[in-house]
Design an enzyme around this catalytic site. Structure first.
Site, PDB file in Angstrom:
ATOM      1  N   HIS A  65      45.467  44.105  37.320  1.00  0.00           N
ATOM      2  CA  HIS A  65      46.474  42.673  37.787  1.00  0.00           C
ATOM      3  C   HIS A  65      46.454  42.398  35.943  1.00  0.00           C
ATOM      4  O   HIS A  65      47.326  41.377  35.918  1.00  0.00           O
ATOM      5  CB  HIS A  65      45.391  41.374  37.621  1.00  0.00           C
ATOM      6  CG  HIS A  65      44.888  41.725  38.965  1.00  0.00           C
ATOM      7  ND1 HIS A  65      45.454  40.663  40.287  1.00  0.00           N
ATOM      8  CD2 HIS A  65      43.722  41.861  39.787  1.00  0.00           C
ATOM      9  CE1 HIS A  65      44.585  41.371  41.332  1.00  0.00           C
ATOM     10  NE2 HIS A  65      43.774  41.653  40.776  1.00  0.00           N
ATOM     11  N   ASP A 281      40.073  46.452  37.769  1.00  0.00           N
ATOM     12  CA  ASP A 281      39.947  45.207  38.674  1.00  0.00           C
ATOM     13  C   ASP A 281      40.662  43.803  37.497  1.00  0.00           C
ATOM     14  O   ASP A 281      40.318  42.733  37.281  1.00  0.00           O
ATOM     15  CB  ASP A 281      39.022  44.454  39.350  1.00  0.00           C
ATOM     16  CG  ASP A 281      38.911  43.347  39.879  1.00  0.00           C
ATOM     17  OD1 ASP A 281      40.255  43.295  40.371  1.00  0.00           O
ATOM     18  OD2 ASP A 281      38.281  43.063  40.482  1.00  0.00           O
TER      19      ASP A 281
END
Length: 400
Positions: A65, A281
């Site tokens: 992200h 992540d």
């Protein structure tokens, strides 16, 4: 035009099957041109002495992200470039940019920005496409996903999104949601990988989902059901289903926090390196100091706090994404989970390349493939990162 040639010599080259000692790798015009078990003379080549360090295929992060204080949901090209340039310092040579649950307008805007950022990205890890994470999730398993935007799959909405961009390579959703099976079938028609995520599904629902295209489990163990009990009867959850279905791929956040050593070992023992993709992540707090941060866009994201090498919600009831970098994933799998180095690297190169359909050009040091290469030492410190034959990171500290 004179060919640009790079020679990496005196290295331990990591292949999907073994480590080749005292090896030389030749890069010509951005591609792997040769691998030799001895040094060879090449006039006018840019020479890199690996000094006995590991020469590895570049790390491929298919779920990320942000990092360096930026997030892909920030709504501008600079944020995309900052994330790519931050993670290239830690060995990531390619990534799948990942969104968060949001309204449709912000999501469509992110898709447009991705296209522009891809053209301008010259100094960071390359972009392999987009991963849409949400908004079709279980409210009970939302984790740090914003509850304001969680909803059921809407054909009118997702068809508009799919037709807006050809760069979407995967989409995470809860398969038990109303309309999720039809959604999975639609994704496959568009060449997009449906992935099981943020879900309370039971085994029977996962099997149906797998049969309709959901071949990947998003961050296994995180935000998904395990064994549950209803009216005294036990039901297998998504975790057990991913283990039972041999053909299902899984990704794990191998930061040593989201999954402790016993669970890392269990996933490795059951699924093996060919079915596991290591992911960071990572949110914007990756490569940043501890303290307050934001998950998602700066304008509309959720406040979080970075401590204990992870991002948490302020009330500390849930993790809110990791702050890991790719080098840390390899280190944790080797030192914490006792996984052989060759297989740890495979889970961050060859396997994610296969899952995302780019194994023909990435994922291993093989003749004809893109020259995406990382050189690191026994302590997993990155010394060089090469993307497409360009040296984008070089460790210059004295004594390196």
């Amino acid at each position: 035009m004179i060919d640009k040639i790079i020679k990496i010599y005196n290295g331990k080259v990591i292949s999907p099957l073994r480590v080749i000692e005292q090896a030389t790798v030749i890069i010509k015009n951005g591609k792997i041109d040769g691998i030799y078990q001895y040094d060879i003379e090449i006039p006018d080549a840019i020479s890199i002495d690996a000094k006995g360090r590991y020469v590895s295929p570049g790390f491929i992060d298919i779920h990320i992200h942000g990092g360096g204080g930026a997030d892909f949901m920030d709504g501008n090209v600079d944020a995309f470039l900052k994330v790519a340039e931050t993670h290239v310092q830690f060995g990531t040579t390619a990534m799948v940019a990942t969104t968060l649950t949001s309204d449709k307008e912000n999501l469509l805007n992110t898709l447009n920005i991705y296209e522009e950022a891809t053209l301008k990205n010259k100094k960071g890890a390359s972009f392999l496409g987009l991963h849409i994470e949400g908004p079709y999730f279980s409210m009970n398993q939302r984790g740090a996903q914003d509850p304001r935007y969680i909803r059921d799959p809407d054909p009118e909405e997702y068809l508009e999104i799919l037709n807006a961009s050809k760069s979407i390579v995967r989409w995470s959703a809860a398969p038990e949601k109303k309309g999720a099976i039809e959604f999975g079938r639609c994704l496959r028609k568009y060449g997009v990988i449906p992935s099981v995520a943020h879900t309370d599904a039971v085994y029977e629902e996962v099997v149906e989902a797998f049969e309709n295209g959901y071949t990947l489990a998003t961050h296994l163990y995180s935000a998904m059901s395990g064994v549950t009990r209803k009216n005294a009867f036990r039901f297998a959850g998504v975790i057990e289903s991913a283990f039972i279905i041999d053909e299902m791929d899984v990704e794990i956040i191998a930061d040593g926090v989201h999954l402790p050593a016993p669970l890392l070992k269990l996933v490795y023992k059951i699924k093996g390196p060919d079915k596991i993709a290591l992911i960071t992540d990572a949110m914007r707090g990756a490569a940043m100091p501890p303290g307050p941060s934001i998950l998602g866009s700066l304008a509309d994201g959720l406040p979080v706090i970075i401590e204990d090498d992870v991002a948490k919600l302020p009330d500390r009831t849930s993790f809110a994404g990791s702050v890991a970098t790719a080098d840390r994933l390899i280190k944790m799998m080797v030192n914490l989970a006792d996984v052989p180095l060759v297989e740890a690297v495979k889970m961050l190169s060859h396997t994610p390349a296969r899952i995302t359909g780019v194994l023909d050009r990435k994922g291993s040091i093989s003749v004809g493939k893109d020259a995406d290469i990382v050189i690191f030492d026994e302590a997993f410190k990155i010394h060089y990162t090469i993307v497409g034959g360009e040296i984008l990171y070089e460790q210059t500290t004295i004594g390196s």
